[in-house]
Design an enzyme around this catalytic site. Structure first.
Site, PDB file in Angstrom:
ATOM      1  N   ARG A 162       0.844  -1.215   0.000  1.00  0.00           N
ATOM      2  CA  ARG A 162       0.000   0.000   0.000  1.00  0.00           C
ATOM      3  C   ARG A 162       0.875   1.260   0.000  1.00  0.00           C
ATOM      4  NH1 ARG A 162      -2.199  -3.445  -0.881  1.00  0.00           N
ATOM      5  NH2 ARG A 162      -4.129  -4.366  -0.161  1.00  0.00           N
ATOM      6  N   SER A 238     -11.308  -0.691   3.401  1.00  0.00           N
ATOM      7  CA  SER A 238     -10.596  -0.843   4.675  1.00  0.00           C
ATOM      8  C   SER A 238     -10.117   0.528   5.150  1.00  0.00           C
ATOM      9  CB  SER A 238      -9.375  -1.745   4.494  1.00  0.00           C
ATOM     10  OG  SER A 238      -9.780  -2.988   3.998  1.00  0.00           O
ATOM     11  N   GLU A 335      -5.735   4.067   5.998  1.00  0.00           N
ATOM     12  CA  GLU A 335      -5.378   3.856   4.598  1.00  0.00           C
ATOM     13  C   GLU A 335      -5.821   5.024   3.706  1.00  0.00           C
ATOM     14  OE1 GLU A 335      -6.161  -0.089   2.796  1.00  0.00           O
ATOM     15  OE2 GLU A 335      -6.928   1.025   1.073  1.00  0.00           O
TER      16      GLU A 335
END
Ligand code: FAD
Length: 353
Positions: A162, A238, A335
């Site tokens: 990520r 998420s 995130e």
């Protein structure tokens, strides 16, 4: 185009307005547009589909720029490899479906991720054992300060879990105009991830189309496709990334919690499951806090239950971070990108250590 609030531009449905909005149909228009906004001394934010974004209630005091180029073509086509080029404004999942239809392997497990192609390299999107970086060949960009166009090799983009240079050392430096992917013609897919192995029991290989359907089915059951009919749809997927911790902390935690999921992530780094930590810290699916809550299908997705403010969402995020810290001494990191806040992350979601 007319500027509208981020509440109508993001999947969270939260956030005030930008000052102005421009849509760019062709990358060649960028140098002129960028120099005009520079002269007006307005900050620019490059928006994709708004599916990984939490915007402040006060909005963003600048111009939103959106790429609308949607081209899709094969630049090179050989028996072993196809190089596909997709415009930044193309819908990600539409592109994945086109590669699967043509039998080009590499992106099938990334089916159903909302957003546009241009955002895929930013956080190196990933799901079900696959990451965009495994297939990204080159990233075509325009530099915001100079208007110059560059083609960056994937190896130079600093891709990690990520993560990429676009999020760190190159932050706010480039507009992604297109992404080139290196795909494998005639490929089959391997169910690498546990949910997929349960979906295809005992099967080593499935067709790309079967894999895509399997992934979409699992994602739907977790409210992880963007579907307006789903009451959990106002989310950014998420909300926290899976934390990477040192192996000392991981071993200490495993001593007390032997069933804790853990994955080796580097020489002395272990990746833990954010969902597991949140659940074990006492938060359950469907938890409600006024107008915000946790998805009824996925504990990792914070949701706007309708009409919520960014403040309310940050309060819940803080509560979850604090709960996980108190129970495990692990710090969860959000995130989604946070936009339009004057404070730092630690001020927005403070935890008492
Ligand atoms: C239901 C749901 C499920 C999700 N599941 C996953 C998942 O499984 N895996 C995963 O990795 N993510 C997932 N996400 C997060 C999100 O879909 C991805 O991060 C996606 O790539 C964001 O794309 P976007 O176009 O909406 O980007 P935006 O949210 O608009 O922007 C995200 C970031 O990318 C930057 N950006 C966007 N376009 C460009 C461009 N052309 N040039 C430069 N910068 C740009 C923005 O400035 C911002 O920093 C999910 C989200 C939702 C709502």
């Amino acid at each position: 185009v007319k500027a509208v609030p981020f509440a109508t531009l993001t999947t969270f449905e939260i956030g005030g307005g930008p000052r102005a909005m421009v849509e760019v149909k062709k990358p060649e228009q960028l140098p002129k547009l960028l120099s005009q906004t520079r002269k007006r001394r307005q900050p620019i934010f490059v928006l994709g589909g708004g599916s990984n974004l939490l915007v402040s209630d006060g909005g963003f005091p600048g111009t939103v720029l959106r790429m609308r180029n949607c081209g899709f073509d094969a630049l090179e086509q050989g028996p072993e490899q196809v190089i596909v080029r997709a415009g930044a404004g193309l819908d990600w999942d539409l592109m994945v479906s086109m590669t699967v239809e043509r039998g080009w392997g590499g992106l099938e497990c990334l089916s159903g991720i909302p957003g546009m192609v241009g955002a895929a390299p930013i956080q190196n999107i990933g799901a079900y054992g696959q990451e965009a970086a495994e297939s990204i060949h080159r990233v075509e960009v325009t530099e915001r300060s100079s208007g110059a166009a560059y083609v960056l090799d994937a190896i130079d983009c600093g891709f990690g879990y990520r993560h990429s240079h676009f999020k760190s050392i190159w932050r706010d430096r480039f507009v992604v105009t297109a992404v080139q992917f290196a795909l494998t013609p005639g490929a089959m897919a391997r169910p690498r991830y546990r949910d997929l192995q349960n979906r295809f029991p005992g099967v080593e290989q499935v067709s790309l189309a079967e894999m895509r359907e399997g992934v979409l089915e699992i994602r739907r059951s977790k409210s992880m496709v963007w579907d307006l009919a789903d009451p959990n749809h106002r989310s950014a997927g998420s909300f926290f990334t899976n934390p990477l911790v040192g192996d000392r902390l991981a071993h200490a935690l495993l001593d007390t919690h032997p069933t804790m999921p853990n994955f080796t992530a580097g020489p002395s780094e272990v990746k833990l499951s954010a969902a597991w930590l949140i659940e074990r810290a006492g938060f359950t699916k469907g938890l409600e806090r006024g107008r915000v809550g946790l998805s009824t299908n996925h504990v990792l997705a914070l949701i706007n239950r309708g009409g919520a403010s960014a403040r309310e969402l940050l309060y819940l995020a803080t509560e979850v971070r604090q709960g996980v810290w108190d129970k495990f001494g692990v710090e969860l990191m959000p995130e989604p990108e946070l936009l339009g806040f004057a404070q730092t992350l630690d001020e927005l979601m403070p935890i008492t250590r």
